[in-house]
Design an enzyme around this catalytic site. Structure first.
Site, PDB file in Angstrom:
ATOM      1  N   ARG A 195       0.861  -1.184   0.000  1.00  0.00           N
ATOM      2  CA  ARG A 195       0.000   0.000   0.000  1.00  0.00           C
ATOM      3  C   ARG A 195       0.891   1.224   0.000  1.00  0.00           C
ATOM      4  O   ARG A 195       2.110   1.105   0.086  1.00  0.00           O
ATOM      5  CB  ARG A 195      -1.030  -0.004   1.139  1.00  0.00           C
ATOM      6  CG  ARG A 195      -0.703  -0.728   2.417  1.00  0.00           C
ATOM      7  CD  ARG A 195       0.386  -0.099   3.238  1.00  0.00           C
ATOM      8  NE  ARG A 195       0.224   1.330   3.360  1.00  0.00           N
ATOM      9  CZ  ARG A 195       1.200   2.171   3.588  1.00  0.00           C
ATOM     10  NH1 ARG A 195       2.447   1.734   3.730  1.00  0.00           N
ATOM     11  NH2 ARG A 195       1.002   3.460   3.688  1.00  0.00           N
ATOM     12  N   GLY A 196       0.264   2.410  -0.095  1.00  0.00           N
ATOM     13  CA  GLY A 196       1.049   3.636  -0.267  1.00  0.00           C
ATOM     14  C   GLY A 196       1.098   3.929  -1.767  1.00  0.00           C
ATOM     15  O   GLY A 196       1.440   3.039  -2.564  1.00  0.00           O
ATOM     16  N   ALA A 197       0.756   5.178  -2.137  1.00  0.00           N
ATOM     17  CA  ALA A 197       0.540   5.497  -3.552  1.00  0.00           C
ATOM     18  C   ALA A 197       1.720   5.119  -4.468  1.00  0.00           C
ATOM     19  O   ALA A 197       1.537   4.401  -5.457  1.00  0.00           O
ATOM     20  CB  ALA A 197       0.175   6.978  -3.682  1.00  0.00           C
ATOM     21  N   ARG A 256      -7.360  -0.463  -6.757  1.00  0.00           N
ATOM     22  CA  ARG A 256      -7.673   0.566  -5.751  1.00  0.00           C
ATOM     23  C   ARG A 256      -7.909   1.884  -6.480  1.00  0.00           C
ATOM     24  O   ARG A 256      -7.167   2.210  -7.406  1.00  0.00           O
ATOM     25  CB  ARG A 256      -6.537   0.725  -4.717  1.00  0.00           C
ATOM     26  CG  ARG A 256      -6.523  -0.409  -3.685  1.00  0.00           C
ATOM     27  CD  ARG A 256      -5.598  -0.098  -2.518  1.00  0.00           C
ATOM     28  NE  ARG A 256      -6.209   0.759  -1.518  1.00  0.00           N
ATOM     29  CZ  ARG A 256      -5.521   1.321  -0.507  1.00  0.00           C
ATOM     30  NH1 ARG A 256      -4.222   1.099  -0.380  1.00  0.00           N
ATOM     31  NH2 ARG A 256      -6.141   2.077   0.384  1.00  0.00           N
ATOM     32  N   GLN A 273      -1.536   2.268   9.993  1.00  0.00           N
ATOM     33  CA  GLN A 273      -0.273   2.359   9.238  1.00  0.00           C
ATOM     34  C   GLN A 273       0.803   3.081  10.039  1.00  0.00           C
ATOM     35  O   GLN A 273       1.990   2.785   9.897  1.00  0.00           O
ATOM     36  CB  GLN A 273      -0.509   3.100   7.908  1.00  0.00           C
ATOM     37  CG  GLN A 273      -1.291   2.322   6.873  1.00  0.00           C
ATOM     38  CD  GLN A 273      -2.777   2.644   6.918  1.00  0.00           C
ATOM     39  OE1 GLN A 273      -3.328   2.986   7.968  1.00  0.00           O
ATOM     40  NE2 GLN A 273      -3.442   2.516   5.794  1.00  0.00           N
ATOM     41  N   ASP A 303      -2.180  10.866  -1.985  1.00  0.00           N
ATOM     42  CA  ASP A 303      -2.581   9.810  -2.934  1.00  0.00           C
ATOM     43  C   ASP A 303      -3.008  10.373  -4.274  1.00  0.00           C
ATOM     44  O   ASP A 303      -2.933   9.698  -5.295  1.00  0.00           O
ATOM     45  CB  ASP A 303      -3.700   8.968  -2.321  1.00  0.00           C
ATOM     46  CG  ASP A 303      -3.136   8.154  -1.167  1.00  0.00           C
ATOM     47  OD1 ASP A 303      -3.031   8.704  -0.051  1.00  0.00           O
ATOM     48  OD2 ASP A 303      -2.731   6.998  -1.405  1.00  0.00           O
ATOM     49  N   ASN A 314      -5.455  12.392   0.838  1.00  0.00           N
ATOM     50  CA  ASN A 314      -4.494  11.574   1.588  1.00  0.00           C
ATOM     51  C   ASN A 314      -5.282  10.780   2.638  1.00  0.00           C
ATOM     52  O   ASN A 314      -6.506  10.897   2.751  1.00  0.00           O
ATOM     53  CB  ASN A 314      -3.419  12.460   2.232  1.00  0.00           C
ATOM     54  CG  ASN A 314      -2.301  11.625   2.835  1.00  0.00           C
ATOM     55  OD1 ASN A 314      -1.811  10.685   2.206  1.00  0.00           O
ATOM     56  ND2 ASN A 314      -1.898  11.919   4.053  1.00  0.00           N
ATOM     57  N   LYS A 315      -4.568   9.996   3.398  1.00  0.00           N
ATOM     58  CA  LYS A 315      -5.172   9.121   4.401  1.00  0.00           C
ATOM     59  C   LYS A 315      -6.187   9.861   5.264  1.00  0.00           C
ATOM     60  O   LYS A 315      -5.943  10.995   5.678  1.00  0.00           O
ATOM     61  CB  LYS A 315      -4.044   8.536   5.262  1.00  0.00           C
ATOM     62  CG  LYS A 315      -4.467   7.577   6.347  1.00  0.00           C
ATOM     63  CD  LYS A 315      -5.370   6.468   5.860  1.00  0.00           C
ATOM     64  CE  LYS A 315      -4.802   5.657   4.706  1.00  0.00           C
ATOM     65  NZ  LYS A 315      -5.810   4.790   4.037  1.00  0.00           N
TER      66      LYS A 315
HETATM   67  O1  MRU Z   1      -4.420   3.148   2.373  1.00  0.00           O
HETATM   68  P1  MRU Z   1      -2.948   3.367   2.209  1.00  0.00           P
HETATM   69  O2  MRU Z   1      -2.125   2.803   3.301  1.00  0.00           O
HETATM   70  O3  MRU Z   1      -2.476   2.935   0.825  1.00  0.00           O
HETATM   71  O4  MRU Z   1      -2.791   4.942   2.260  1.00  0.00           O
HETATM   72  C1  MRU Z   1      -1.506   5.507   2.157  1.00  0.00           C
HETATM   73  C2  MRU Z   1      -1.502   6.989   2.291  1.00  0.00           C
HETATM   74  O5  MRU Z   1      -2.520   7.619   2.412  1.00  0.00           O
HETATM   75  C3  MRU Z   1      -0.177   7.662   2.161  1.00  0.00           C
HETATM   76  O6  MRU Z   1      -0.126   8.819   2.939  1.00  0.00           O
HETATM   77  C4  MRU Z   1       0.046   8.055   0.693  1.00  0.00           C
HETATM   78  O7  MRU Z   1      -0.188   6.964  -0.149  1.00  0.00           O
HETATM   79  C5  MRU Z   1       1.420   8.557   0.453  1.00  0.00           C
HETATM   80  S1  MRU Z   1       2.622   7.280   0.585  1.00  0.00           S
HETATM   81  C6  MRU Z   1       4.105   7.949   0.121  1.00  0.00           C
END
Ligand code: MRU
Length: 319
Positions: free
Chosen positions: A45-47, A79, A175, A216, A226-227
């Site tokens: 996970r993470g963009a 996603r 996370q 994201d 973002n999250k």
């Molecule tokens: O749901 P996730 O864990 O994929 O969400 C991740 C985030 O929101 C991060 O802040 C974002 O992807 C940036 S990661 C460099």
């Protein structure tokens, strides 16, 4: 840096982020649909990491003679919010499929290099002895390596400018608690884990010098997805006069999205809110579980990219 994406040509092995830090388990993928499942199920996970992984998924599809249009669609649908997924697949599209494997490796390597540039630009914005509040996980685990917001933290630590990191636990998927705290501990960067609800108390007490988070998808006008929880942090930061920085690889800018209103926001399984890893603490009540929120551009101090510190209107594509 923790290794978490291993591409061998025949397979893609992913460190299973669902069970970190308790267990170090790897998931072995040989098809694009296994890769899509790994993205959907949060193995990775993470963009930026999602983009890198999707590119390797297409390389596997070529290697194993899959229907390439179907592989593209299955990965694209895994996603919805992180635009890096579309960005990576669109970067492969004009090339001959025989070149996809090399291009996927390039996307991976470039991501590490550009995160270091983000780290350097971010560090230049910080004063000596900075105390940063961080949300979610934006480190090596969320990228090709090094990290975006966590890359700023790493670079600031190396430069001797960082005093402390407040690690927001990031309900419901944790996370921050599970992944960011783990990455910081591995590198002995001083940090304290707090519940998300503690952010206001820390800012009110003057214990936060900057909020630095990832993203994201950033719309053309600067509205930033973002999250979930980022919007609340931005409102708090504005109230307490704390700068709010978004670490953004330019691959996360979606120029086709005029504003945040057009950003698709993923809603996830109610079970993630009712409990965690098989332990359920809530009754079987209705749950609303958006995985992301959108922070209006006016609440953001600056966007730290690999090409410099940006503000909307963002520079044209070629810059
Ligand atoms: O749901 P996730 O864990 O994929 O969400 C991740 C985030 O929101 C991060 O802040 C974002 O992807 C940036 S990661 C460099």
């Amino acid at each position: 840096m923790v290794e978490h994406i291993r591409y061998t040509g025949d397979a893609l092995d992913l460190l299973d982020q669902r069970v970190l830090p308790a267990e170090e388990k790897w998931i072995h993928c040989t098809t694009s649909s296994e890769v899509a499942d790994a993205i959907r199920d949060m193995v990775v996970r993470g963009a930026p990491a999602i983009g890198v992984t999707a590119a390797y998924g297409m390389a596997l599809a070529v290697r194993h003679g899959e229907d390439l249009d179907r592989a593209h669609q299955v990965l694209m649908d895994s996603r919805p919010t992180a635009v890096n997924l579309r960005w990576a697949l669109e970067r492969l599209a004009p090339l001959d499929p025989s070149e996809w494997e090399a291009e996927a490796r390039r996307i991976h390597e470039e991501d590490i290099a550009l995160n270091k540039a983000i780290g350097a630009y971010g560090t230049s914005l910080l004063g000596e002895g900075t105390r940063i509040y961080h949300h979610c996980n934006t480190g090596t685990l969320a990228t090709g390596g090094w990290g975006t917001a966590l890359g700023v933290i790493r670079s600031a630590w190396e430069a001797g400018k960082l005093e402390h990191v407040w690690v927001g636990e990031t309900r419901p998927y944790l996370q921050g608690a599970r992944l960011t705290a783990y990455e910081l501990q591995v590198e002995d960067i001083p940090c304290t884990l707090v519940t998300d609800s503690t952010a206001a108390t820390l800012m009110a007490a003057g214990k936060v010098d900057a909020v630095v988070v990832g993203c994201d998808r950033v719309a053309a006008n600067g509205d930033t997805a973002n999250k979930i929880g980022t919007l609340g942090l931005a409102i708090l930061a504005k109230h307490y006069g704390v700068p709010m920085y978004i670490a953004m690889p330019t691959s996360t800018l979606d120029r086709r999205c005029p504003s945040g209103a057009e950003i698709p926001i993923e809603e996830r399984d109610p079970a993630e809110v009712r409990g965690h890893r098989g332990v359920t603490w809530a009754a079987d009540v209705p749950v609303y579980n958006p995985a992301f929120d959108v922070t209006p551009a006016e609440l953001i101090t600056a966007w730290i990219t690999e090409k410099g510190v940006w503000h909307p209107p963002f520079p044209p594509e070629a810059d």
